[in-house]
Enzyme design. Structure first.
Site, PDB file in Angstrom:
ATOM      1  N   LEU A 126       0.826  -1.205   0.000  1.00 48.46           N
ATOM      2  CA  LEU A 126       0.000   0.000   0.000  1.00 48.46           C
ATOM      3  C   LEU A 126       0.863   1.258   0.000  1.00 48.46           C
ATOM      4  O   LEU A 126       0.698   2.135  -0.844  1.00 48.46           O
ATOM      5  CB  LEU A 126      -0.934  -0.004   1.206  1.00 48.46           C
ATOM      6  CG  LEU A 126      -1.875   1.192   1.365  1.00 48.46           C
ATOM      7  CD1 LEU A 126      -2.876   1.245   0.206  1.00 48.46           C
ATOM      8  CD2 LEU A 126      -2.615   1.129   2.709  1.00 48.46           C
ATOM      9  N   GLU A 128       3.832   4.083  -0.315  1.00 51.60           N
ATOM     10  CA  GLU A 128       4.775   4.479  -1.359  1.00 51.60           C
ATOM     11  C   GLU A 128       5.715   5.546  -0.796  1.00 51.60           C
ATOM     12  O   GLU A 128       5.470   6.092   0.286  1.00 51.60           O
ATOM     13  CB  GLU A 128       4.014   5.039  -2.573  1.00 51.60           C
ATOM     14  CG  GLU A 128       3.136   4.018  -3.254  1.00 51.60           C
ATOM     15  CD  GLU A 128       2.461   4.555  -4.506  1.00 51.60           C
ATOM     16  OE1 GLU A 128       1.665   3.818  -5.096  1.00 51.60           O
ATOM     17  OE2 GLU A 128       2.732   5.715  -4.888  1.00 51.60           O
ATOM     18  N   PRO A 129       6.788   5.873  -1.543  1.00 49.52           N
ATOM     19  CA  PRO A 129       7.719   6.895  -1.047  1.00 49.52           C
ATOM     20  C   PRO A 129       7.053   8.210  -0.675  1.00 49.52           C
ATOM     21  O   PRO A 129       7.450   8.862   0.294  1.00 49.52           O
ATOM     22  CB  PRO A 129       8.690   7.070  -2.221  1.00 49.52           C
ATOM     23  CG  PRO A 129       8.708   5.729  -2.891  1.00 49.52           C
ATOM     24  CD  PRO A 129       7.293   5.224  -2.779  1.00 49.52           C
ATOM     25  N   ILE A 158       7.594  -2.582   2.565  1.00 48.22           N
ATOM     26  CA  ILE A 158       6.820  -3.800   2.376  1.00 48.22           C
ATOM     27  C   ILE A 158       7.425  -4.941   3.192  1.00 48.22           C
ATOM     28  O   ILE A 158       8.537  -5.397   2.929  1.00 48.22           O
ATOM     29  CB  ILE A 158       6.729  -4.178   0.887  1.00 48.22           C
ATOM     30  CG1 ILE A 158       6.229  -2.971   0.076  1.00 48.22           C
ATOM     31  CG2 ILE A 158       5.824  -5.388   0.709  1.00 48.22           C
ATOM     32  CD1 ILE A 158       4.942  -2.350   0.582  1.00 48.22           C
ATOM     33  N   ARG A 269      18.011 -11.482  40.782  1.00 44.67           N
ATOM     34  CA  ARG A 269      19.013 -10.465  41.090  1.00 44.67           C
ATOM     35  C   ARG A 269      18.923 -10.047  42.559  1.00 44.67           C
ATOM     36  O   ARG A 269      17.847  -9.646  43.032  1.00 44.67           O
ATOM     37  CB  ARG A 269      18.794  -9.251  40.181  1.00 44.67           C
ATOM     38  CG  ARG A 269      19.707  -8.067  40.455  1.00 44.67           C
ATOM     39  CD  ARG A 269      21.153  -8.372  40.159  1.00 44.67           C
ATOM     40  NE  ARG A 269      21.963  -7.138  40.157  1.00 44.67           N
ATOM     41  CZ  ARG A 269      23.281  -7.129  40.158  1.00 44.67           C
ATOM     42  NH1 ARG A 269      23.958  -8.282  40.150  1.00 44.67           N
ATOM     43  NH2 ARG A 269      23.929  -5.987  40.150  1.00 44.67           N
ATOM     44  N   GLN A 280       9.848  -2.359  47.458  1.00 49.41           N
ATOM     45  CA  GLN A 280       8.558  -1.793  47.075  1.00 49.41           C
ATOM     46  C   GLN A 280       8.634  -1.001  45.768  1.00 49.41           C
ATOM     47  O   GLN A 280       7.726  -1.070  44.937  1.00 49.41           O
ATOM     48  CB  GLN A 280       8.031  -0.902  48.198  1.00 49.41           C
ATOM     49  CG  GLN A 280       6.601  -0.426  47.968  1.00 49.41           C
ATOM     50  CD  GLN A 280       6.103   0.462  49.090  1.00 49.41           C
ATOM     51  OE1 GLN A 280       6.618   1.566  49.281  1.00 49.41           O
ATOM     52  NE2 GLN A 280       5.136  -0.011  49.850  1.00 49.41           N
ATOM     53  N   GLN A 338      14.875  -1.094  32.229  1.00 49.11           N
ATOM     54  CA  GLN A 338      15.211  -0.434  33.496  1.00 49.11           C
ATOM     55  C   GLN A 338      15.332  -1.448  34.637  1.00 49.11           C
ATOM     56  O   GLN A 338      16.228  -1.350  35.479  1.00 49.11           O
ATOM     57  CB  GLN A 338      14.148   0.609  33.831  1.00 49.11           C
ATOM     58  CG  GLN A 338      14.525   1.528  34.985  1.00 49.11           C
ATOM     59  CD  GLN A 338      15.627   2.508  34.622  1.00 49.11           C
ATOM     60  OE1 GLN A 338      15.857   2.777  33.450  1.00 49.11           O
ATOM     61  NE2 GLN A 338      16.327   3.021  35.626  1.00 49.11           N
ATOM     62  N   GLU A 365       1.049   0.008   9.906  1.00 47.58           N
ATOM     63  CA  GLU A 365      -0.412  -0.125   9.779  1.00 47.58           C
ATOM     64  C   GLU A 365      -1.137   1.098  10.321  1.00 47.58           C
ATOM     65  O   GLU A 365      -2.207   1.011  10.915  1.00 47.58           O
ATOM     66  CB  GLU A 365      -0.908  -1.423  10.423  1.00 47.58           C
ATOM     67  CG  GLU A 365      -0.416  -2.643   9.661  1.00 47.58           C
ATOM     68  CD  GLU A 365      -1.344  -3.819   9.725  1.00 47.58           C
ATOM     69  OE1 GLU A 365      -2.572  -3.624   9.854  1.00 47.58           O
ATOM     70  OE2 GLU A 365      -0.842  -4.944   9.624  1.00 47.58           O
TER      71      GLU A 365
END
Length: 384
Positions: A126, A128-129, A158, A269, A280, A338, A365
């Protein structure tokens, strides 16, 4: 009226089957596909062997006949393991949806059957440039010449170009009348005059090739038009109503993979004598990630249910699901980096790849700015 979806036993079984397959045969290929920028053929073969490469294709054409919600679950679970690989079922649906919506029976049988068998993939041409968000201003032309159409033009961005055998291509057949002069065609990679540009060097989804497609006097038989001349743009927009749900599902999957990685790391960890998950501040961060993921998933499934039913508010829900889920995925993957700290910034862990992969879901999209325009117009029409 807000009808709710309901996951059936079949939907739950699909999730379990796809997750098991992806953990074993897709996830192990994800880092290499990203590092090398190569199409994950082994992942495609694994998906094809279990009918997860194009699950949406109806049984009458040899497909699995999965409904829109089951298809979204497949894409989500593949994306959880490898975003590039999730574009196999997602883009197969994008490329074939115009045929399902507007193609005649002969065209469907000719092209959907080999895709269902895993002998070919289908891409969608669909953009184009000079025609991205403004797709109606495309310049690719298709001129009638006896019992053929002659296509000339360029399509850009594409997905899976060069790997797919078949392409849904939108082109102007009646100049000067805007979108109403656009038609849709099936083009084969082997058609004389079809060629491809070099693969784009991308931030993410590197295992899924993105290339320009060139059409140089490509002769297309009359029976390869999708629907009536001049209906192509309407078909393109209807297609996106359905397939924006698949991008939402992809975003949910990427986010789910990132949350999985963050949860595992936070429990392993140790700092100050205990797992960082016990702090917390970390729990607040993980809770926010989970909350956003849950909201995105629920909205995506609600949109998928509307896609299956063809509800009048699908345009709004498809845009909302794609926009919300992709924004959430970007936030969740960034937070996952993070959580992992310095390790999250390295390729030794998957979080940085997932963060890079998530970004495109806010762009393709239809950018999320376009999605907000779509939603606003639906609200102003009183659809919602």
């Amino acid at each position: 009226m807000f009808d709710l979806y309901q996951l059936s036993e079949d939907h739950i079984a699909v999730r379990e089957a796809v997750r098991e397959l992806c953990d074993a045969k897709v996830a192990p290929n994800a880092a290499a596909a990203d590092e090398n920028g190569e199409f994950p053929q082994a992942s495609y073969d694994a998906l094809r062997s279990s009918d997860f490469h194009a699950p949406h294709i109806p049984a009458e054409f040899g497909g699995a006949g999965a409904d829109a919600l089951a298809t979204a679950i497949v894409i989500e679970e593949v994306a959880r393991a490898c975003a590039s690989s999730s574009l196999i079922p997602a883009v197969n649906k994008l490329g074939t949806m115009p045929l399902l919506l507007s193609g005649d029976q002969a065209l469907k049988e000719r092209y959907l059957t080999p895709v269902a068998r895993g002998e070919a993939m289908f891409s969608y041409c669909l953009s184009e440039p000079e025609a991205g968000s403004d797709a109606g201003s495309m310049t690719t032309r298709a001129d009638r010449d006896g019992d053929h159409w002659i296509l000339n033009g360029v399509k850009r961005w594409i997905t899976n170009a060069g790997v797919s055998e078949y392409y849904t291509v939108f082109a102007v057949t009646t100049p000067g009348i805007g979108p109403k002069g656009i038609s849709a065609f099936v083009i084969e990679k082997s058609d004389p005059g079809v060629s491809f540009g070099a693969p784009e060097r991308k931030l993410g989804i590197k295992g899924s090739p993105t290339r320009e497609v060139y059409f140089d006097n490509v002769r297309v038989p009359l029976d390869r038009i999708i629907g009536e001349p001049g209906t192509g743009f309407a078909t393109a927009m209807k297609t996106l109503d359905h397939t924006r749900v698949t991008i939402a599902a992809q975003a949910v999957g990427i986010a789910a993979g990132a949350l999985d990685a963050a949860l595992a790391y936070a429990q392993e960890r140790r700092q100050f004598g205990k797992p960082i998950a016990d702090f917390q501040g970390m729990q607040f961060l993980l809770a926010d990630m989970g909350m956003k993921l849950t909201a995105a998933r629920e909205l995506t499934y609600a949109a998928a249910a509307r896609s299956e039913r063809g509800d009048a508010d699908l345009t709004y829900f498809g845009a909302a699901a794609k926009c919300f889920a992709s924004d959430a995925a970007m936030e969740i993957t960034t937070d996952a980096v993070q959580v992992l700290g310095g390790y999250g910034y390295t390729k030794d862990f998957p979080a940085e790849r997932m963060m890079r992969d998530a970004k495109i879901t806010q762009i393709y999209e239809g950018t999320n700015q376009v999605q907000r325009i779509v939603m606003a117009r639906q609200l102003l029409k009183g659809v919602i």
